[in-house]
Scaffold this active site. Sequence first.
Site, PDB file in Angstrom:
ATOM      1  N   HIS A   1       3.497  -8.073  -5.554  1.00  0.00           N
ATOM      2  CA  HIS A   1       4.239  -7.233  -4.673  1.00  0.00           C
ATOM      3  C   HIS A   1       5.115  -8.233  -3.929  1.00  0.00           C
ATOM      4  O   HIS A   1       4.986  -8.877  -3.197  1.00  0.00           O
ATOM      5  CB  HIS A   1       3.298  -6.594  -3.730  1.00  0.00           C
ATOM      6  CG  HIS A   1       3.597  -5.519  -2.804  1.00  0.00           C
ATOM      7  ND1 HIS A   1       3.219  -4.381  -2.585  1.00  0.00           N
ATOM      8  CD2 HIS A   1       4.471  -5.867  -1.626  1.00  0.00           C
ATOM      9  CE1 HIS A   1       4.047  -3.882  -1.814  1.00  0.00           C
ATOM     10  NE2 HIS A   1       4.715  -4.457  -1.064  1.00  0.00           N
TER      11      HIS A   1
ATOM     12  N   LYS B   1      -3.280 -10.261  -8.955  1.00  0.00           N
ATOM     13  CA  LYS B   1      -2.333  -9.598  -8.168  1.00  0.00           C
ATOM     14  C   LYS B   1      -1.880 -10.722  -6.977  1.00  0.00           C
ATOM     15  O   LYS B   1      -2.985 -10.760  -5.986  1.00  0.00           O
ATOM     16  CB  LYS B   1      -2.770  -8.398  -7.656  1.00  0.00           C
ATOM     17  CG  LYS B   1      -1.825  -7.385  -6.791  1.00  0.00           C
ATOM     18  CD  LYS B   1      -0.769  -6.983  -7.582  1.00  0.00           C
ATOM     19  CE  LYS B   1       0.442  -6.483  -6.369  1.00  0.00           C
ATOM     20  NZ  LYS B   1       0.404  -5.006  -6.610  1.00  0.00           N
TER      21      LYS B   1
ATOM     22  N   ASP C   1       2.295   3.178  -9.974  1.00  0.00           N
ATOM     23  CA  ASP C   1       1.984   2.764  -8.678  1.00  0.00           C
ATOM     24  C   ASP C   1       1.420   4.191  -7.746  1.00  0.00           C
ATOM     25  O   ASP C   1       1.431   4.385  -6.578  1.00  0.00           O
ATOM     26  CB  ASP C   1       3.038   2.257  -7.556  1.00  0.00           C
ATOM     27  CG  ASP C   1       2.423   1.665  -6.520  1.00  0.00           C
ATOM     28  OD1 ASP C   1       1.449   1.395  -6.383  1.00  0.00           O
ATOM     29  OD2 ASP C   1       3.306   1.190  -5.525  1.00  0.00           O
TER      30      ASP C   1
ATOM     31  N   HIS D   1      -3.453   2.650  -8.562  1.00  0.00           N
ATOM     32  CA  HIS D   1      -4.629   2.671  -7.454  1.00  0.00           C
ATOM     33  C   HIS D   1      -5.679   3.609  -7.949  1.00  0.00           C
ATOM     34  O   HIS D   1      -5.173   4.672  -7.781  1.00  0.00           O
ATOM     35  CB  HIS D   1      -3.893   2.641  -6.189  1.00  0.00           C
ATOM     36  CG  HIS D   1      -3.162   1.452  -5.877  1.00  0.00           C
ATOM     37  ND1 HIS D   1      -3.336   0.292  -5.234  1.00  0.00           N
ATOM     38  CD2 HIS D   1      -1.541   1.497  -6.007  1.00  0.00           C
ATOM     39  CE1 HIS D   1      -2.340  -0.374  -4.983  1.00  0.00           C
ATOM     40  NE2 HIS D   1      -1.095   0.251  -5.456  1.00  0.00           N
TER      41      HIS D   1
ATOM     42  N   HIS E   1       0.213   0.051 -13.611  1.00  0.00           N
ATOM     43  CA  HIS E   1       0.007  -0.269 -12.131  1.00  0.00           C
ATOM     44  C   HIS E   1      -0.498   1.205 -11.676  1.00  0.00           C
ATOM     45  O   HIS E   1       0.361   1.811 -11.285  1.00  0.00           O
ATOM     46  CB  HIS E   1       1.378  -0.739 -11.561  1.00  0.00           C
ATOM     47  CG  HIS E   1       1.195  -0.829 -10.106  1.00  0.00           C
ATOM     48  ND1 HIS E   1       1.766  -2.267  -9.520  1.00  0.00           N
ATOM     49  CD2 HIS E   1       0.621  -0.301  -9.140  1.00  0.00           C
ATOM     50  CE1 HIS E   1       1.490  -2.083  -8.348  1.00  0.00           C
ATOM     51  NE2 HIS E   1       0.724  -0.947  -7.861  1.00  0.00           N
TER      52      HIS E   1
ATOM     53  N   HIS F   1       6.625  -2.684  -9.209  1.00  0.00           N
ATOM     54  CA  HIS F   1       7.109  -1.727  -8.720  1.00  0.00           C
ATOM     55  C   HIS F   1       8.751  -1.933  -7.921  1.00  0.00           C
ATOM     56  O   HIS F   1       8.686  -1.750  -6.719  1.00  0.00           O
ATOM     57  CB  HIS F   1       6.317  -0.630  -7.666  1.00  0.00           C
ATOM     58  CG  HIS F   1       5.574  -1.623  -6.817  1.00  0.00           C
ATOM     59  ND1 HIS F   1       6.141  -2.461  -5.954  1.00  0.00           N
ATOM     60  CD2 HIS F   1       4.340  -1.700  -6.762  1.00  0.00           C
ATOM     61  CE1 HIS F   1       5.354  -3.251  -5.447  1.00  0.00           C
ATOM     62  NE2 HIS F   1       3.917  -2.737  -5.623  1.00  0.00           N
TER      63      HIS F   1
HETATM   64  O1  DOR Z   1       3.022   2.508  -1.211  1.00  0.00           O
HETATM   65  C1  DOR Z   1       1.911   1.617  -1.382  1.00  0.00           C
HETATM   66  N1  DOR Z   1       0.458   1.995  -1.428  1.00  0.00           N
HETATM   67  N2  DOR Z   1       2.256   0.463  -1.669  1.00  0.00           N
HETATM   68  C2  DOR Z   1       1.264  -0.438  -2.230  1.00  0.00           C
HETATM   69  O2  DOR Z   1       1.700  -1.573  -2.330  1.00  0.00           O
HETATM   70  C3  DOR Z   1      -0.071  -0.106  -1.916  1.00  0.00           C
HETATM   71  C4  DOR Z   1      -0.348   1.182  -2.094  1.00  0.00           C
HETATM   72  C5  DOR Z   1      -1.756   1.701  -1.588  1.00  0.00           C
HETATM   73  O3  DOR Z   1      -2.686   0.986  -2.032  1.00  0.00           O
HETATM   74  O4  DOR Z   1      -1.853   2.753  -0.874  1.00  0.00           O
HETATM   75 ZN    ZN Z   2       0.381  -0.481  -5.993  1.00  0.00          ZN
END
Ligand code: DOR
Ligand code: ZN
Length: 348
Positions: free
Chosen positions: A138, A101, A249, A17, A15, A176
């Site tokens: 989520h 997702k 995450d 980003h 997971h 998460h």
């Molecule tokens: O804290 C977070 N940031 N939780 C998420 O689900 C998305 C993520 C983000 O994309 O910045």
């Molecule tokens: Zn995330």
Amino acid sequence: MLQSSLVIRRPDDWHVHLRDGEMLATVLAATARDFTRAIVMPNLQPPITTTAAALAYRSRILGLLPAASDFTPLMTCYLTPSVAPDDLAAGHAAGIFSAAKLYPAGATTHSEAGVKQLRQIYPVLERMQRIGLPLLIHGESVAPNVDIFDREAVFIEDELIPLHTDFPALRIVFEHITSREAVQFVRAASGAIAATITPHHLMINRNAMFEQGIRPHLYCLPVAKREAHRLALRGAAVSGDPRFFLGTDSAPHLRHLKEHDCGCAGVFNAGSALACYAQVFDEEDALARLEDFASHFGPAFYGLPPNAGTVTLERVASVAALPDWPSPLGPIKQFVPPGGLCWRVVKP
Ligand code: DOR
Ligand code: ZN
């Protein structure tokens, strides 16, 4: 005697980003250094909702990797009521989509296009169940009257349990997780239900966000909970139960957008995550189980072989901070637990 180093099979991040554009160009190296594969979140703007968009995004990621890198991004589809089951299934069959997702609309960063009512996406979930495509969730309730610290527990009762009842064979990763209730749900569930756990939720509780002042860099969603929940997460992570595995995450935001009137949710841990996990397993006297959590259980859930090759971690003198990650857009603060970090990845 304290163990001074550890060699494990190369891990994956289930997971992450990676963002897009200049941000992608700067943070990609952090993930690709320590992880061989990663499940890439689709919450771009606009979100990745088609096979064509995922293919183009994957090409942008691959185009930024150094020639010697063997990093493989595993793409995901952002579920909206307009996602076409046929396109999703075709993308999966072609090896483009590894998962889809679910963001409840409004639950977190860039979730506006998400799902308001789960029934809106039942035809897609039906198809995913049939073809074995995992649903990544989520898991937070967005009902306006629910306290932010209760959102995960309420989601389990109001949404997840009914969803699992309606789709008992759907493969699900509860992403998460942050609460004892989530650990209990996964442990008790039948079928292919797993969960990812981040390094920061293993290392901080909600007090850490307010230690001698407000700590915006420790704010993410789902937000860190009470100490009892953190301890439940640690117990699950080191238990050897294959349903709990690594997902950082890592969610980069520029420092000035975290230190802001309305600071963004997200912790950037791509460069420190593996060392953090090692530290947690070390503290729990479970270093021998890190490799399963980091490198075996995730691939097993996704039906993939474990990676070749190894990574070495070593114990070091504790560091209180790491340098900001440089980016042409501005610096990004790297996560280090409040008590310091005393493991690091040895450069190959
Ligand atoms: O804290 C977070 N940031 N939780 C998420 O689900 C998305 C993520 C983000 O994309 O910045
Ligand atoms: Zn995330």
